[in-house]
Every structure is written in structure tokens, then in C-alpha cells.
Design an enzyme around this catalytic site. Structure first.
Site, PDB file in Angstrom:
ATOM      1  N   HIS A   2      -5.700   5.494  -2.223  1.00  0.00           N
ATOM      2  CA  HIS A   2      -4.907   4.268  -2.231  1.00  0.00           C
ATOM      3  C   HIS A   2      -5.709   3.102  -2.795  1.00  0.00           C
ATOM      4  CE1 HIS A   2      -1.494   1.771  -1.148  1.00  0.00           C
ATOM      5  NE2 HIS A   2      -2.392   0.847  -0.840  1.00  0.00           N
ATOM      6  N   ASP A  25      -4.587   0.700  -5.879  1.00  0.00           N
ATOM      7  CA  ASP A  25      -4.653  -0.764  -5.932  1.00  0.00           C
ATOM      8  C   ASP A  25      -5.398  -1.248  -7.167  1.00  0.00           C
ATOM      9  OD1 ASP A  25      -3.194  -1.217  -3.617  1.00  0.00           O
ATOM     10  OD2 ASP A  25      -4.956  -1.420  -2.326  1.00  0.00           O
ATOM     11  N   HIS A  67      -8.504  -6.437  -3.458  1.00  0.00           N
ATOM     12  CA  HIS A  67      -7.713  -7.220  -4.400  1.00  0.00           C
ATOM     13  C   HIS A  67      -8.475  -8.407  -4.983  1.00  0.00           C
ATOM     14  CE1 HIS A  67      -4.281  -4.804  -3.434  1.00  0.00           C
ATOM     15  NE2 HIS A  67      -4.295  -5.163  -2.168  1.00  0.00           N
ATOM     16  N   HIS A 115       1.532  -2.293  -5.750  1.00  0.00           N
ATOM     17  CA  HIS A 115       2.017  -0.909  -5.784  1.00  0.00           C
ATOM     18  C   HIS A 115       3.029  -0.718  -6.914  1.00  0.00           C
ATOM     19  CE1 HIS A 115       1.117  -0.722  -1.170  1.00  0.00           C
ATOM     20  NE2 HIS A 115       0.034  -0.877  -1.914  1.00  0.00           N
TER      21      HIS A 115
END
Length: 289
Positions: free
Chosen positions: A233, A237, A259, A78
Site C-alpha cells: 500500500h 501511495d 505523502h 488511491h
């Protein structure tokens, strides 16, 4: 021609880590050209540091972890998204714990800190990594790819079985103005039925309704900022994870990526760039030895 940037002055913030549950103070400090984003563990002897560079990624379970010797930091995505989205190339991030504050679960607090500090231009040229050919990472029904593009565009499809989520689609040309308005406020999503398992793994110890958008089996327990907050969101990321490759230009298209895939793509993009130009972006002198 674009020039590198850093913060105009030092700024400080204190909060709790999302996964560690530890109180932490971070100090964002101006840094010289070609420093990159460097995390300094002020709580450890010798104040070891790790550069936010794809080669330093060691774990991607629910967050992105960087390590260099004794210096280990996690859930940095973030903050990295805020730096990238706001166009900050160089900064020293001094931390009193291994995880930055979760704040409200988005990148908005970090954007406001950067705005408070101000951004100044340096005399060194910005190194821009222009993707020359398609790069793709695919695992089962998840994938992320990047195509040549003049700018940074992210197209993301999120698919979730929860009845209030389903399929969400986002397509954004990432600029500082758009990032601040449409992406930075989007918060982390969590599910009540995962809490016990996550905490058993040492995760989500700092999570709450104040910093996570929480869903139970049928409802959302946190007022939403956007009807499609989940996919926004996810795009946040991607911005943060791809920043580990430097200042990347390309069109990123992803379906159900997280991720793990994001950071593998960042490494692939850097590897392709190295083959083509013999150069590596954002590597500290210490790491280059």
C-alpha cells in the site's frame, strides 16, 4: 512513441469518504488531450475545479490534498494511483463532496471502474518525464529518492514497531498488469490506538473494518490480502503521489516515506524538469494564466 489516453465512456461510483465520513458520488468522464486529471466539485457553486498537479498540493496529513481557489479535494492518492497504474492521462472526476469514496481502502475499485469504462488512445503524444539526475528528499530517518531509469520502478522499505509488521520490503517494476495484480488490491492500514486522536482531528470518520486493515496492540483484525500488504500500500501511495508530476520514468527508492515526502519529491522532479526544458507537465490553461 506513446500517445495520451482517456476513458472510452463515463462511469459512476458512490461510497463514503475515509476521513470525512461523507457520502459521495464520483463520475469519471472522458477528457481531451492535455487536460490531465481534473477534479470538479459539483456540490459547490460554479463547479470549481482543481487539476491533479504537484503545485496544487496544500496538505499531506494522512492523505494528499489539492486546492485551487474554492475547489478542494483530499485523499485523492488511491484514485490517482489507479489512473497512473492503468496509464490514463486525461479524465474529469466530478464529485459531490470533497473526498472520493474510500471503497475497500485500496485502488482496486477504481481500477475496475477504469476497466469498465475502457481506455482509448488519443492522437496527442504522451509527455514523458524522464528523470535525468538523482533527486532526494530526506527528513530524519525517512527518505525518498529517484534515479534515472527506463520505466517506473519502486523499491520501498517500511519499518513499523507493531509486532506483526516490523520491516517489510517491496521492489516492483510498475506496469498496468503488475499494478492491477500486486499493488492495486493493497489496502490502507490503521491502528486502534490512533482512532480517537484521528477523529478528534476530523480524520478517519468513515473508516471501518470494511475499508481499513486494522491492527490492535497485538493482532490484525482484518484478514490480509498479502502478508506484506502494508508495504504494497505504501508503494500504491507513491504511485498516486508521483502521478502529480505527470508520467514519470525513474527508479524510486524509499524508506518510511509518506505523502509529505512523496509530494515534495514530485515537486522537485517537476522543478528539475522545468529548469532543463522550460516545460511544465499537466497544467491547465486556467492555472497557467
Amino acid at each position: 512513441m506513446q500517445y495520451q489516453t482517456t476513458l472510452a465512456e463515463e462511469v459512476t461510483y458512490t461510497g463514503i469518504g475515509l476521513h470525512s465520513g461523507l457520502n459521495v458520488t464520483i463520475v469519471l468522464q472522458p477528457a481531451a488531450a492535455d487536460t490531465g486529471i481534473v477534479f470538479v466539485r459539483a456540490d459547490l457553486a460554479g463547479r470549481p475545479s482543481v487539476t491533479a498537479f504537484a503545485a496544487n498540493v496544500t496538505n499531506t496529513m494522512r492523505a494528499t490534498t489539492l486546492e485551487n481557489g474554492a475547489a478542494k479535494v483530499f485523499t485523492i492518492e488511491h484514485l490517482m494511483a489507479a489512473f497512473s497504474g492503468m496509464g490514463v492521462d486525461n479524465c474529469l472526476v466530478t464529485m459531490t463532496a470533497p473526498e472520493p469514496p474510500v471503497a475497500d481502502g485500496s485502488a482496486l475499485t477504481f481500477v475496475r471502474l477504469i476497466q469498465q469504462a475502457g481506455i482509448i488512445e488519443l492522437t496527442a503524444k504522451r509527455q514523458i518525464l524522464k528523470v535525468a539526475a538523482e533527486q532526494t528528499v530526506r527528513v530524519a530517518d525517512k527518505f525518498i529518492t529517484i534515479l534515472p531509469y527506463d520505466g517506473l520502478r519502486i523499491t520501498f522499505t517500511s519499518i513499523n514497531a507493531h509486532p506483526l509488521l516490523g520491516v517489510q520490503f517491496g521492489d516492483y517494476e510498475i506496469t498496468p498488469e503488475l499494478f492491477c495484480r500486486e499493488i492495486a488490491p493493497a489496502r490502507t492500514i490503521g491502528f486502534m490506538n490512533e482512532v480517537a486522536a484521528l477523529q478528534a482531528q476530523g480524520l478517519a470518520r468513515g473508516g471501518s473494518l470494511e475499508n481499513v486493515v486494522v491492527y490492535d496492540e497485538k493482532d490484525v483484525l482484518t484478514p490480509l490480502r498479502f502478508s506484506d500488504e502494508l508495504v504494497r500500500h505504501k508503494i500504491l501511495d507513491v504511485v498516486g503521489d508521483m502521478a502529480l508530476a505527470g508520467c514519470v520514468q525513474g527508479h524510486i527508492i524509499a524508506v518510511k516515506s509518506g505523502h509529505a515526502l512523496n509530494t515534495v519529491l514530485a515537486k522537485q522532479v517537476l522543478a528539475a524538469h522545468k529548469r532543463e526544458s522550460g516545460g511544465i507537465l499537466w497544467m491547465s490553461n486556467k492555472e497557467a494564466e
